[in-house]
Write an enzyme that holds these catalytic residues in place. Structure first.
Site, PDB file in Angstrom:
ATOM      1  N   HIS A   1       0.793  -1.231   0.000  1.00 39.20           N
ATOM      2  CA  HIS A   1       0.000   0.000   0.000  1.00 39.20           C
ATOM      3  C   HIS A   1       0.824   1.279   0.000  1.00 39.20           C
ATOM      4  CE1 HIS A   1       0.949   0.093   4.280  1.00 39.20           C
ATOM      5  NE2 HIS A   1       0.595   1.354   4.263  1.00 39.20           N
TER       6      HIS A   1
HETATM    7  C1  UD1 Z   1      -1.803   5.989   5.469  1.00 39.64           C
HETATM    8  C2  UD1 Z   1      -0.484   6.466   6.093  1.00 39.64           C
HETATM    9  C3  UD1 Z   1       0.508   5.303   6.149  1.00 39.64           C
HETATM   10  C4  UD1 Z   1      -0.105   4.096   6.846  1.00 39.64           C
HETATM   11  C5  UD1 Z   1      -1.417   3.746   6.157  1.00 39.64           C
HETATM   12  C6  UD1 Z   1      -2.097   2.572   6.832  1.00 39.64           C
HETATM   13  C7  UD1 Z   1       0.085   8.815   5.622  1.00 39.64           C
HETATM   14  C8  UD1 Z   1       0.963   9.727   4.865  1.00 39.64           C
HETATM   15  N1  UD1 Z   1       0.144   7.522   5.290  1.00 39.64           N
HETATM   16  O1  UD1 Z   1      -1.524   5.590   4.133  1.00 39.64           O
HETATM   17  O2  UD1 Z   1       1.636   5.727   6.881  1.00 39.64           O
HETATM   18  O3  UD1 Z   1       0.795   3.014   6.758  1.00 39.64           O
HETATM   19  O4  UD1 Z   1      -2.288   4.890   6.212  1.00 39.64           O
HETATM   20  O5  UD1 Z   1      -3.086   2.026   6.013  1.00 39.64           O
HETATM   21  O6  UD1 Z   1      -0.612   9.254   6.507  1.00 39.64           O
HETATM   22  N2  UD1 Z   1      -8.588   5.421   0.649  1.00 39.64           N
HETATM   23  C9  UD1 Z   1      -9.827   4.842   0.566  1.00 39.64           C
HETATM   24  N3  UD1 Z   1     -10.537   4.652   1.730  1.00 39.64           N
HETATM   25  C10 UD1 Z   1     -10.059   5.017   2.945  1.00 39.64           C
HETATM   26  C11 UD1 Z   1      -8.801   5.614   3.020  1.00 39.64           C
HETATM   27  C12 UD1 Z   1      -8.081   5.811   1.867  1.00 39.64           C
HETATM   28  O7  UD1 Z   1     -10.292   4.496  -0.508  1.00 39.64           O
HETATM   29  O8  UD1 Z   1     -10.772   4.811   3.947  1.00 39.64           O
HETATM   30  C13 UD1 Z   1      -7.802   5.601  -0.597  1.00 39.64           C
HETATM   31  C14 UD1 Z   1      -7.949   6.963  -1.193  1.00 39.64           C
HETATM   32  O9  UD1 Z   1      -7.900   6.833  -2.581  1.00 39.64           O
HETATM   33  C15 UD1 Z   1      -6.704   7.679  -0.702  1.00 39.64           C
HETATM   34  C16 UD1 Z   1      -5.688   6.563  -0.668  1.00 39.64           C
HETATM   35  O10 UD1 Z   1      -6.430   5.405  -0.283  1.00 39.64           O
HETATM   36  O11 UD1 Z   1      -6.315   8.743  -1.529  1.00 39.64           O
HETATM   37  C17 UD1 Z   1      -4.568   6.801   0.310  1.00 39.64           C
HETATM   38  O12 UD1 Z   1      -5.087   7.062   1.615  1.00 39.64           O
HETATM   39  P1  UD1 Z   1      -4.227   7.945   2.658  1.00 39.64           P
HETATM   40  O13 UD1 Z   1      -4.980   8.092   3.922  1.00 39.64           O
HETATM   41  O14 UD1 Z   1      -3.753   9.192   1.980  1.00 39.64           O
HETATM   42  O15 UD1 Z   1      -2.918   7.100   2.886  1.00 39.64           O
HETATM   43  P2  UD1 Z   1      -2.678   5.523   3.069  1.00 39.64           P
HETATM   44  O16 UD1 Z   1      -2.082   5.019   1.809  1.00 39.64           O
HETATM   45  O17 UD1 Z   1      -3.877   4.827   3.599  1.00 39.64           O
END
Ligand code: UD1
Length: 356
Positions: free
Chosen positions: A204
């Site tokens: 991820h």
């Molecule tokens: C975040 C943390 C990472 C952690 C991870 C655990 C940061 C910079 N990164 O990464 O350190 O290891 O969480 O999972 O804070 N999305 C969904 N549904 C959700 C959440 C996210 O679809 O409930 C998708 C969205 O397209 C979003 C992407 O995932 O843009 C990334 O989500 P984001 O919260 O930015 O970072 P993670 O990759 O989850």
């Protein structure tokens, strides 16, 4: 005394569970603020249910966005929340954008800050998490370190006096969940995975999902693996694979949704190995005595490597080679991550330092 926990992403809910229990045990007041960084039920609500965490007192609902947008959206709401609840200490967890946003907000308004999982370093400043960790540690009044190495890292940055070794709270919750699994036999709920050997995989991190070459490299290695691979796909992986026309469901790969925590622990326990770029999962595999292949150039959990359970593999070729060489690992049975009571030590430390 009132402690305010600010959480927002999946691994933080796991860490919150034993902290919440410890705060109740010590009869302190606990306010939980959910930033909404993770909002899919499988990444959020299910952890509150399974790990028996009380519902948040405030939910900021920020959702996804670029780093600045997400961090800023959290900060823009936290001033008011901090003033409303007026905590004696703001507790922040790990290294996500929610962690940094809460630390900056609390520091600006002069609320004491404790950082759980302080002192971890990858020494790779291209990782957003590395920036989040460093800035959070330096904004905090109390750095709660999980390992001796984390304590050394903090000392090297001049933070020794405000740092204390408490152990790793994910170990607390893992040990408790493993006991429950053994008694309730949750493994049987995992259809198709309990009898035949398989690998568990998660990918991820932005540096892997957002780079077409790195993404297709790891997927190709998983597709050609010698055992079925249960790929527990984070929404980010699905989204990026679609954008880049990388097919996930092929060869040895069986794509499935992210698992709830007890199911994840059961799935890892039953697996032949884990392939991941997650920090938490590397450590969970180690604690469950399952070998791990980590798709990164470095790890913050170096003990898992030094004790022979984890291998860094940074290309399709290296992943395949690491899987072929699993039998050659010289695994040492030691536990550098604490005795399963880190959360209690952390909350006692917070109480002793900050109660008025
Ligand atoms: C975040 C943390 C990472 C952690 C991870 C655990 C940061 C910079 N990164 O990464 O350190 O290891 O969480 O999972 O804070 N999305 C969904 N549904 C959700 C959440 C996210 O679809 O409930 C998708 C969205 O397209 C979003 C992407 O995932 O843009 C990334 O989500 P984001 O919260 O930015 O970072 P993670 O990759 O989850």
């Amino acid at each position: 005394m009132r402690i305010m926990s600010v959480v927002g992403a999946r691994p933080q809910f796991v860490k919150l569970a034993p902290i919440s229990k410890a705060i109740t045990q010590l009869e302190l007041d606990h306010v939980i603020v959910h930033t909404g960084q993770h909002y899919d039920p499988l990444l959020s609500d299910i952890f509150f249910q399974d790990l028996e965490i009380p519902a948040p007192n405030a939910h900021l609902g920020v959702g996804s966005g670029s780093h600045g947008v997400q961090t800023g959206a959290i900060m823009s709401q936290l001033d008011e929340i901090l003033k409303k609840f007026s905590p004696d200490c703001v507790l922040v967890y790990g290294d996500t954008n929610s962690t940094l946003a809460a630390a900056i907000s609390a520091a600006k308004l002069d609320y004491p800050i404790a950082h759980l999982e302080a002192g971890l370093r990858s020494f790779n400043r291209k990782m957003p998490e590395e920036i989040n960790r460093i800035l959070t540690d330096h904004s905090s009044d109390l750095c709660l370190a999980p390992t001796e190495l984390a304590m050394k890292n903090l000392a090297n940055e001049g933070l020794q006096e405000r740092s204390v070794l408490v152990g790793d709270v994910m170990t607390d919750v893992l040990f408790q969940t493993k006991e429950k699994i053994n008694s309730e036999n949750i493994g049987n709920r995992l259809t198709g995975t309990t009898e035949n050997p398989y690998y568990i995989a998660t990918i991820h991190r932005a540096e892997n999902t957002d780079d077409p070459l790195r993404l297709s490299g790891v997927i190709s290695a998983l597709a050609n693996a010698d055992l079925p691979v249960r790929l527990l796909a984070h929404p980010r992986l699905i989204q990026k694979a679609n954008e880049m026309n990388v097919t996930l469901d092929r060869g040895s790969i069986i794509v499935s949704k992210p698992l709830a925590y007890p199911e994840l622990v059961a799935a890892v326990l039953g697996s032949s190995a884990v392939i991941t770029d997650s920090g938490g999962l590397q450590k969970e595999a180690f604690l469950l005595k399952v070998p791990c292949v980590t798709y990164r150039t470095e790890t913050e959990w170096v003990e898992t490597i030094n004790l022979g359970w984890n291998t860094l593999a940074n290309s399709e070729f290296e992943i395949t080679q690491a899987l072929n060489d699993l039998g050659k690992l010289k695994k040492v049975h030691e536990n550098p991550y604490g005795d399963g009571y880190a959360a209690l030590s952390a909350v006692q430390e917070i109480r002793d330092r900050f109660s008025r």
